[in-house]
Design an enzyme around this catalytic site. Sequence first.
Site, PDB file in Angstrom:
ATOM      1  N   SER A 132      -7.902 -70.082  -8.613  1.00  0.00           N
ATOM      2  CA  SER A 132      -6.868 -70.326  -9.618  1.00  0.00           C
ATOM      3  C   SER A 132      -7.201 -71.637 -10.315  1.00  0.00           C
ATOM      4  CB  SER A 132      -5.516 -70.460  -8.895  1.00  0.00           C
ATOM      5  OG  SER A 132      -4.516 -70.932  -9.768  1.00  0.00           O
ATOM      6  N   TYR A 145       0.249 -74.099  -2.181  1.00  0.00           N
ATOM      7  CA  TYR A 145      -0.523 -73.125  -2.980  1.00  0.00           C
ATOM      8  C   TYR A 145      -1.833 -73.765  -3.440  1.00  0.00           C
ATOM      9  CZ  TYR A 145      -1.589 -69.515  -6.480  1.00  0.00           C
ATOM     10  OH  TYR A 145      -2.206 -68.510  -7.206  1.00  0.00           O
TER      11      TYR A 145
HETATM   12  P1  NDP Z   1       0.721 -60.008  -7.549  1.00  0.00           P
HETATM   13  O1  NDP Z   1       1.813 -60.596  -6.719  1.00  0.00           O
HETATM   14  O2  NDP Z   1       1.090 -59.139  -8.691  1.00  0.00           O
HETATM   15  O3  NDP Z   1      -0.287 -59.216  -6.590  1.00  0.00           O
HETATM   16  C1  NDP Z   1      -0.666 -59.715  -5.349  1.00  0.00           C
HETATM   17  C2  NDP Z   1      -1.311 -58.600  -4.553  1.00  0.00           C
HETATM   18  O4  NDP Z   1      -1.688 -59.112  -3.274  1.00  0.00           O
HETATM   19  C3  NDP Z   1      -0.371 -57.430  -4.301  1.00  0.00           C
HETATM   20  O5  NDP Z   1      -1.084 -56.235  -4.487  1.00  0.00           O
HETATM   21  C4  NDP Z   1       0.011 -57.595  -2.847  1.00  0.00           C
HETATM   22  O6  NDP Z   1       0.236 -56.317  -2.281  1.00  0.00           O
HETATM   23  C5  NDP Z   1      -1.243 -58.210  -2.285  1.00  0.00           C
HETATM   24  N1  NDP Z   1      -1.032 -58.891  -1.020  1.00  0.00           N
HETATM   25  C6  NDP Z   1      -0.242 -59.950  -0.770  1.00  0.00           C
HETATM   26  N2  NDP Z   1      -0.288 -60.271   0.525  1.00  0.00           N
HETATM   27  C7  NDP Z   1      -1.147 -59.392   1.115  1.00  0.00           C
HETATM   28  C8  NDP Z   1      -1.620 -59.208   2.430  1.00  0.00           C
HETATM   29  N3  NDP Z   1      -1.216 -59.997   3.433  1.00  0.00           N
HETATM   30  N4  NDP Z   1      -2.498 -58.220   2.671  1.00  0.00           N
HETATM   31  C9  NDP Z   1      -2.908 -57.414   1.662  1.00  0.00           C
HETATM   32  N5  NDP Z   1      -2.506 -57.537   0.407  1.00  0.00           N
HETATM   33  C10 NDP Z   1      -1.626 -58.518   0.133  1.00  0.00           C
HETATM   34  O7  NDP Z   1      -0.153 -61.252  -8.009  1.00  0.00           O
HETATM   35  P2  NDP Z   1      -1.416 -61.394  -9.002  1.00  0.00           P
HETATM   36  O8  NDP Z   1      -2.000 -60.099  -9.339  1.00  0.00           O
HETATM   37  O9  NDP Z   1      -0.988 -62.305 -10.069  1.00  0.00           O
HETATM   38  O10 NDP Z   1      -2.374 -62.222  -8.058  1.00  0.00           O
HETATM   39  C11 NDP Z   1      -3.641 -61.762  -7.606  1.00  0.00           C
HETATM   40  C12 NDP Z   1      -4.462 -62.980  -7.199  1.00  0.00           C
HETATM   41  O11 NDP Z   1      -4.687 -63.803  -8.339  1.00  0.00           O
HETATM   42  C13 NDP Z   1      -3.789 -63.870  -6.155  1.00  0.00           C
HETATM   43  O12 NDP Z   1      -4.753 -64.334  -5.244  1.00  0.00           O
HETATM   44  C14 NDP Z   1      -3.239 -65.014  -6.989  1.00  0.00           C
HETATM   45  O13 NDP Z   1      -3.080 -66.192  -6.247  1.00  0.00           O
HETATM   46  C15 NDP Z   1      -4.319 -65.132  -8.049  1.00  0.00           C
HETATM   47  N6  NDP Z   1      -3.893 -65.796  -9.274  1.00  0.00           N
HETATM   48  C16 NDP Z   1      -2.874 -65.298 -10.050  1.00  0.00           C
HETATM   49  C17 NDP Z   1      -2.454 -65.960 -11.192  1.00  0.00           C
HETATM   50  C18 NDP Z   1      -1.327 -65.493 -12.038  1.00  0.00           C
HETATM   51  O14 NDP Z   1      -0.817 -66.282 -12.855  1.00  0.00           O
HETATM   52  N7  NDP Z   1      -0.892 -64.262 -11.945  1.00  0.00           N
HETATM   53  C19 NDP Z   1      -3.128 -67.194 -11.628  1.00  0.00           C
HETATM   54  C20 NDP Z   1      -4.200 -67.617 -10.765  1.00  0.00           C
HETATM   55  C21 NDP Z   1      -4.558 -66.937  -9.646  1.00  0.00           C
HETATM   56  P3  NDP Z   1       1.265 -55.937  -1.119  1.00  0.00           P
HETATM   57  O15 NDP Z   1       2.485 -56.797  -1.293  1.00  0.00           O
HETATM   58  O16 NDP Z   1       1.490 -54.488  -1.362  1.00  0.00           O
HETATM   59  O17 NDP Z   1       0.525 -56.194   0.154  1.00  0.00           O
END
Ligand code: NDP
Length: 240
Positions: A132, A145
Amino acid sequence: MKKLVVITGASSGFGMAMAKEFSDSGYPLLLLARRLDKMEAMNLPNTICKSVDVTDFDSFKKAIEEASTVYGEVDLLVNNAGVMLLGNIENQDPKEWKKMLDINVLGVMNGMKIVMDDMKKRQGGTIVNLSSIAGIQPFENHAAYCASKYGVTGLTSVARQEMSKHNVRVLSINPGAVNTELLSHTTSQDIINGYNEWKDSVGAINITATDVAKTIKFAYELPQYVSLREIVISDTKQDA
Ligand code: NDP
């Protein structure tokens, strides 16, 4: 058929957008997240969906082994699963710190450990880790975070050093703010409101999860000898 792509956190946001982008280009997929229904609802061809928590090494490994018997070796692993529970050190519940470090850091390390040995043996493959902009610079209320994402940035750089001599690419992608479910898990409504006020002050966040997904696919589809090591991507109007 193209080579197997594994995407963690594929039930929402970037992961779901990547699943659609890679599938549209004909890749067989293994999609992992805890919510199976969301992944299955995409109904993508040549796709295996498994409910896996990335902190559970054994079930993560088993899912990858099973998919490999169907579609062959993993050529791309995108360690995308993550959570963002905003807070400061003084007030945030340490349980939230632990959850973030477990998923965002140890979950990524689990994924790398599962695929690295095989990639090393066959002298090829790509790992993309979602860090990020909060993994390269500080933001208010992002203490744990930032700790988790600086962790991803650091471990990705070390893994790159380890793997480059084996012709394996290890890339980190550092997105800025993109509207997904990510903010919704923060437990402090004041912090959520503050974050939304900041986004409003930036202007519209036009960048989408699909833009991020296309960028990752672009980096992956470069020749194996080209390593787009670190990508920082944000809305043009984001100035921090
Ligand atoms: P979302 O919350 O939309 O998606 C996160 C995903 O991670 C979900 O599919 C969730 O699925 C999954 N997840 C969370 N915990 C677990 C776990 N323990 N095991 C397996 N899967 C898990 O967030 P984003 O798409 O925005 O984020 C994706 C990545 O990008 C993250 O690492 C985030 O930190 C990073 N990011 C995002 C930014 C943003 O502004 N959106 C900016 C910078 C980085 P489920 O709950 O079904 O398990």
